[in-house]
Design a protein around this motif. Structure first.
Motif, mmCIF file in Angstrom:
data_model
loop_
_atom_site.group_PDB
_atom_site.id
_atom_site.type_symbol
_atom_site.label_atom_id
_atom_site.label_comp_id
_atom_site.label_asym_id
_atom_site.label_seq_id
_atom_site.Cartn_x
_atom_site.Cartn_y
_atom_site.Cartn_z
ATOM 1 N N MET A 103 0.842 -1.193 0.000
ATOM 2 C CA MET A 103 0.000 0.000 0.000
ATOM 3 C C MET A 103 0.879 1.247 0.000
ATOM 4 N N GLY A 104 0.276 2.365 -0.392
ATOM 5 C CA GLY A 104 1.036 3.599 -0.319
ATOM 6 C C GLY A 104 0.572 4.659 -1.291
ATOM 7 N N ASP A 105 1.241 5.796 -1.180
ATOM 8 C CA ASP A 105 1.137 6.869 -2.170
ATOM 9 C C ASP A 105 2.317 6.673 -3.101
ATOM 10 N N PHE A 106 2.030 6.148 -4.290
ATOM 11 C CA PHE A 106 3.098 5.795 -5.220
ATOM 12 C C PHE A 106 3.489 6.955 -6.135
ATOM 13 N N ASN A 107 2.755 8.057 -6.086
ATOM 14 C CA ASN A 107 2.993 9.168 -7.004
ATOM 15 C C ASN A 107 3.017 8.722 -8.467
ATOM 16 N N ASP A 108 2.425 7.587 -8.708
ATOM 17 C CA ASP A 108 2.209 7.021 -10.038
ATOM 18 C C ASP A 108 0.891 6.265 -9.987
ATOM 19 N N GLY A 109 0.228 6.163 -11.123
ATOM 20 C CA GLY A 109 -1.038 5.452 -11.176
ATOM 21 C C GLY A 109 -0.874 3.968 -11.421
ATOM 22 N N PRO A 110 -1.967 3.207 -11.371
ATOM 23 C CA PRO A 110 -1.916 1.762 -11.568
ATOM 24 C C PRO A 110 -1.389 1.326 -12.935
ATOM 25 N N SER A 143 0.986 2.917 -14.639
ATOM 26 C CA SER A 143 2.336 3.432 -14.873
ATOM 27 C C SER A 143 3.355 2.298 -14.946
ATOM 28 N N GLU A 144 4.493 2.595 -15.546
ATOM 29 C CA GLU A 144 5.544 1.579 -15.677
ATOM 30 C C GLU A 144 6.013 1.095 -14.313
ATOM 31 N N SER A 145 6.144 2.010 -13.363
ATOM 32 C CA SER A 145 6.662 1.627 -12.044
ATOM 33 C C SER A 145 5.752 0.623 -11.356
ATOM 34 N N VAL A 146 4.439 0.874 -11.399
ATOM 35 C CA VAL A 146 3.488 0.006 -10.701
ATOM 36 C C VAL A 146 3.164 -1.236 -11.522
ATOM 37 N N LYS A 147 2.744 -1.046 -12.754
ATOM 38 C CA LYS A 147 2.239 -2.160 -13.561
ATOM 39 C C LYS A 147 3.336 -3.114 -14.011
ATOM 40 N N ASN A 148 4.499 -2.570 -14.362
ATOM 41 C CA ASN A 148 5.546 -3.409 -14.945
ATOM 42 C C ASN A 148 6.661 -3.782 -13.982
ATOM 43 N N ASN A 149 6.816 -3.030 -12.915
ATOM 44 C CA ASN A 149 7.926 -3.297 -11.996
ATOM 45 C C ASN A 149 7.495 -3.756 -10.608
ATOM 46 N N LEU A 150 6.249 -3.506 -10.245
ATOM 47 C CA LEU A 150 5.793 -3.876 -8.898
ATOM 48 C C LEU A 150 4.796 -5.026 -8.920
ATOM 49 N N VAL A 151 3.716 -4.886 -9.652
ATOM 50 C CA VAL A 151 2.596 -5.823 -9.557
ATOM 51 C C VAL A 151 2.906 -7.159 -10.238
ATOM 52 N N LYS A 152 3.334 -7.107 -11.478
ATOM 53 C CA LYS A 152 3.635 -8.308 -12.263
ATOM 54 C C LYS A 152 2.447 -9.276 -12.223
ATOM 55 N N THR A 153 2.710 -10.596 -12.182
ATOM 56 C CA THR A 153 1.615 -11.568 -12.319
ATOM 57 C C THR A 153 1.115 -12.111 -10.986
ATOM 58 N N GLU A 154 1.844 -11.862 -9.902
ATOM 59 C CA GLU A 154 1.478 -12.485 -8.627
ATOM 60 C C GLU A 154 0.530 -11.633 -7.795
ATOM 61 N N PHE A 155 0.157 -10.476 -8.324
ATOM 62 C CA PHE A 155 -0.630 -9.533 -7.535
ATOM 63 C C PHE A 155 -1.879 -9.078 -8.279
ATOM 64 N N TYR A 156 -2.857 -8.698 -7.481
ATOM 65 C CA TYR A 156 -4.100 -8.128 -7.992
ATOM 66 C C TYR A 156 -4.182 -6.681 -7.514
ATOM 67 N N ASN A 157 -4.347 -5.767 -8.455
ATOM 68 C CA ASN A 157 -4.422 -4.343 -8.116
ATOM 69 C C ASN A 157 -5.831 -3.826 -8.404
ATOM 70 N N PRO A 158 -6.686 -3.780 -7.383
ATOM 71 C CA PRO A 158 -8.070 -3.327 -7.613
ATOM 72 C C PRO A 158 -8.167 -1.853 -7.973
ATOM 73 N N MET A 159 -7.094 -1.098 -7.736
ATOM 74 C CA MET A 159 -7.129 0.329 -8.032
ATOM 75 C C MET A 159 -7.149 0.604 -9.537
ATOM 76 N N LEU A 160 -6.862 -0.425 -10.329
ATOM 77 C CA LEU A 160 -6.974 -0.286 -11.784
ATOM 78 C C LEU A 160 -8.372 0.149 -12.197
ATOM 79 N N TYR A 161 -9.370 -0.182 -11.364
ATOM 80 C CA TYR A 161 -10.761 0.022 -11.748
ATOM 81 C C TYR A 161 -11.412 1.195 -11.008
#
Length: 327
Positions: A213-220, A222-240
């Motif tokens: 959790m956090g203030d990532f200063n990037d959206g769901p 973004s490259e930092s969150v979608k490609n470097n943090l979440v990957k395939t093992e996580f579900y990010n409900p903030m996408l919606y």
């Protein structure tokens, strides 16, 4: 009294709890710390920050916190990650307010090397969550002009939420103040530092339950969150959650969903899961917003530049609802 605890109830019946995150927008005390850049938030500083304004702010924030997820759970959140707090003392003042003093909150907090002296922390209800381990995870970054860029640590907390082992990472990633593209590598570095911790946990136990959790200063997206943090093992409900008309903060009349809560996939699996993800939302009740004018509907903040508004925060909190499944 043990039988009356949330742990005991969770073994016998389905119960819900809220997990939230809230950027508290510069929750400083009024005392100057000579080791940090907190001079603005002192009685003689740029913001003319004093005890009256501090007490008003924590009273307002406590009202918000007491209501996060309450429509579903009928109570305040079991876990709340927070950002932009100066020290443990301001959090102790916060949980001692009339709105929160009977909720049984405790604090996990470490001072970080951030130049302004702001940190992240975790508030938790002692009846719902048992801390077994915690530590700050240092993020080493290089400043644009060379040398180290001192920023917030990542807070790692391990514990049991309603009797279920969970691992929590609380973040406040580097801002976009110098430009989105110019600072994107810093947020990618923050994501990669989280992944070091995550990969270690998952290598030790592939079934580990993790909440980021956090203030990532990037959206769901973004490259930092979608490609470097979440990957395939996580579900990010903030996408919606983020739309053109809604987000957790508004900058120059554009909505963003920088505040996020992300779950390892085993929170959403339907089988062999005793702590199930149900839903997420932005807590943006009317009283938290600007009531009129060109900023109507945006977060009612404490300051606009030097001008004191007396609001809550420039962010709305986000939250997720989890439920237990009896064995």
């Amino acid at each position: 009294m043990e039988d009356d605890s949330a742990f005991a109830k969770a073994q016998q019946e389905k119960i819900q709890c809220a997990v939230g995150f809230y950027n508290l927008e510069n929750l400083f005390d009024t005392t100057n710390n000579p080791e940090t850049l907190d001079d603005d938030f002192t009685p003689n500083g740029f913001k003319e920050w004093n005890s009256y304004k501090f007490n008003k702010k924590i009273a307002k924030l406590s009202k918000v916190i007491s209501n996060i997820g309450k429509d579903d759970t009928k109570t305040s959140p079991s876990l709340l990650g927070v950002a932009e707090v100066e020290n443990r003392s301001v959090l102790e003042s916060l949980i001692a307010t009339d709105n929160l003093k009977d909720e049984g909150y405790d604090i996990v907090h470490y001072d970080s090397p951030d130049e302004r002296g702001i940190d992240v922390a975790l508030l938790y209800k002692k009846a719902d969550f048992k801390v077994t381990q915690s530590e700050p995870i240092t993020l080493y970054l290089e400043a644009e002009e060379g040398g180290r860029d001192y920023t917030r640590d990542i807070l790692y907390v391990q514990g049991e939420l309603l009797g279920n082992p969970v691992h929590i990472l609380v973040n406040h990633w580097p801002s976009r103040r110098s430009g989105e593209n110019e600072t994107s590598q810093k947020r990618i570095a923050a994501a990669q530092r989280n992944r070091e911790v995550i990969d270690k946990l998952m290598n030790e136990d592939p079934k580990v339950k993790i909440i980021i959790m956090g203030d990532f200063n990037d959206g769901p997206h973004s490259e930092s969150v979608k490609n470097n943090l979440v990957k395939t093992e996580f579900y990010n409900p903030m996408l919606y959650l983020g739309t053109r008309y809604e987000g957790s903060l508004n900058y120059r009349f554009e909505w963003f969903i920088f505040d996020q809560i992300i779950f390892s996939n085993n929170f959403v699996q339907l089988h062999e899961n005793t702590l199930l993800y149900e839903k997420s939302d932005i807590y943006n009740d009317f009283f938290l917003t600007e009531y009129e004018g060109k900023f109507k509907g945006t977060p009612f903040r404490t300051y606009a530049g030097k001008r004191y508004l007396g609001g809550y925060s420039d962010h709305f909190p986000v939250y997720s609802i989890l439920s237990t499944r009896p064995d």
